[in-house]
Enzyme design. Structure first.
Site, mmCIF file in Angstrom:
data_model
loop_
_atom_site.group_PDB
_atom_site.id
_atom_site.type_symbol
_atom_site.label_atom_id
_atom_site.label_comp_id
_atom_site.label_asym_id
_atom_site.label_seq_id
_atom_site.Cartn_x
_atom_site.Cartn_y
_atom_site.Cartn_z
ATOM 1 N N SER A 1 -5.737 8.995 1.253
ATOM 2 C CA SER A 1 -6.206 7.931 0.368
ATOM 3 C C SER A 1 -7.584 7.414 0.779
ATOM 4 O O SER A 1 -7.985 7.509 1.949
ATOM 5 C CB SER A 1 -5.218 6.761 0.374
ATOM 6 O OG SER A 1 -3.941 7.201 -0.003
HETATM 7 N N1 SAM Z 1 -0.258 8.450 3.731
HETATM 8 C C1 SAM Z 1 -1.010 9.662 3.595
HETATM 9 C C2 SAM Z 1 -2.231 9.704 4.439
HETATM 10 O O1 SAM Z 1 -2.543 8.716 5.114
HETATM 11 O O2 SAM Z 1 -2.858 10.754 4.442
HETATM 12 C C3 SAM Z 1 -1.369 9.961 2.153
HETATM 13 C C4 SAM Z 1 -0.225 10.527 1.473
HETATM 14 S S1 SAM Z 1 -0.447 11.516 0.070
HETATM 15 C C5 SAM Z 1 -1.319 10.489 -1.033
HETATM 16 C C6 SAM Z 1 1.250 11.443 -0.476
HETATM 17 C C7 SAM Z 1 2.208 12.214 0.385
HETATM 18 O O3 SAM Z 1 3.534 11.896 -0.023
HETATM 19 C C8 SAM Z 1 2.068 13.721 0.241
HETATM 20 O O4 SAM Z 1 1.835 14.285 1.498
HETATM 21 C C9 SAM Z 1 3.405 14.161 -0.327
HETATM 22 O O5 SAM Z 1 3.834 15.413 0.125
HETATM 23 C C10 SAM Z 1 4.318 13.053 0.157
HETATM 24 N N2 SAM Z 1 5.559 12.864 -0.594
HETATM 25 C C11 SAM Z 1 5.774 12.904 -1.933
HETATM 26 N N3 SAM Z 1 7.071 12.675 -2.191
HETATM 27 C C12 SAM Z 1 7.697 12.469 -1.010
HETATM 28 C C13 SAM Z 1 9.035 12.182 -0.619
HETATM 29 N N4 SAM Z 1 10.018 12.027 -1.507
HETATM 30 N N5 SAM Z 1 9.312 12.032 0.689
HETATM 31 C C14 SAM Z 1 8.337 12.171 1.624
HETATM 32 N N6 SAM Z 1 7.057 12.456 1.318
HETATM 33 C C15 SAM Z 1 6.730 12.590 0.025
#
Ligand code: SAM
Length: 224
Positions: free
Chosen positions: A72
């Site tokens: 993000s």
């Molecule tokens: N917090 C992260 C960072 O600092 O880089 C950014 C995260 S990215 C915008 C969203 C993440 O959520 C992705 O890596 C995706 O694989 C994960 N995601 C989506 N659905 C999920 C779930 N049900 N459980 C765990 N992770 C999930």
């Protein structure tokens, strides 16, 4: 120039980039929580992106990471952190480890971070950086985070960094009394940040700014 000299220069240049990020992107947009600002000025964001992206790591935008996901924008990381109003003693649950950057920021402020990622490759890469930085108060696992982490509940704060159609009920259950949860809710194009608070079992939801996150995929999110 000696090797040591070169290394020192690289570190210095990122320190300056971080300070500029805080002054130009965060403070003017209302980030004033001292602990959030300190963490943002200390955590080496460039280590959470691919080598080829390092020069852009402190820019005012999200960046792509592996597996079609994103890290993000710095302002969004800071804003979501500030909204949790952490004091230092908290145990925080994060859904969506991604690069690990948001978890790293939280880990500098609270007692322990539990973070869940559904893509193994991302989890492995994030764990490597946590170890490299010796951020030992982060516990990470591979799972569907929409069902939370019941073994470690209740959590003083919960942050979801992917956007889903609703607030997953298990996360509401696993939030401690007087806890705060920040989560993007909406459709797959645009969401709004929602701040959920729990007080004596009563839930209040505040709708905040519009955001755009990748999909929250899982039992209480979008289907794959
Ligand atoms: N917090 C992260 C960072 O600092 O880089 C950014 C995260 S990215 C915008 C969203 C993440 O959520 C992705 O890596 C995706 O694989 C994960 N995601 C989506 N659905 C999920 C779930 N049900 N459980 C765990 N992770 C999930």
């Amino acid at each position: 120039m000696t090797l040591t000299g070169k290394r020192k220069k690289v570190i210095d240049s990122y320190t300056t980039s971080r300070a500029r990020m805080v002054e130009d992107q965060l403070k003017p947009r209302g980030i004033k929580d001292e602990m959030t600002l300190k963490a943002m000025s200390e955590v080496p964001r460039h280590l959470f992106v691919e080598d080829a992206m390092r020069a852009r790591a402190y820019g005012d935008y999200p960046l792509p990471i592996s597996a079609g996901q994103t890290i993000s924008q710095p302002y969004i990381v800071a804003q979501m952190t500030q909204l949790l109003q952490l004091k230092g003693h908290e145990r925080v649950l994060e859904i969506g480890t991604g690069s690990g950057y948001q978890a790293a920021i939280l880990s500098r402020i609270c007692k322990r971070v539990y973070t869940i990622e559904r893509i193994n490759r991302l989890l492995a890469e994030a764990r490597k950086v946590f170890d490299q930085l010796r951020y030992y108060n982060i516990v990470a696992k591979l799972d569907d985070g929409t069902t939370g982490w019941p073994e470690h509940a209740p959590f003083d704060a919960i942050i979801t960094t992917a956007g889903g159609p609703e607030i997953p009920p298990p996360l509401v259950q696993q939030l401690a009394d007087n806890g705060r949860m920040i989560i993007p809710v909406g459709n797959q194009d645009v969401q709004e940040l929602q701040l959920l608070t729990k007080h004596e079992g009563e839930i209040t939801i505040e709708r905040l700014e519009r955001v755009r996150f990748v999909d929250l995929i899982g039992k209480y999110g979008w289907s794959e």
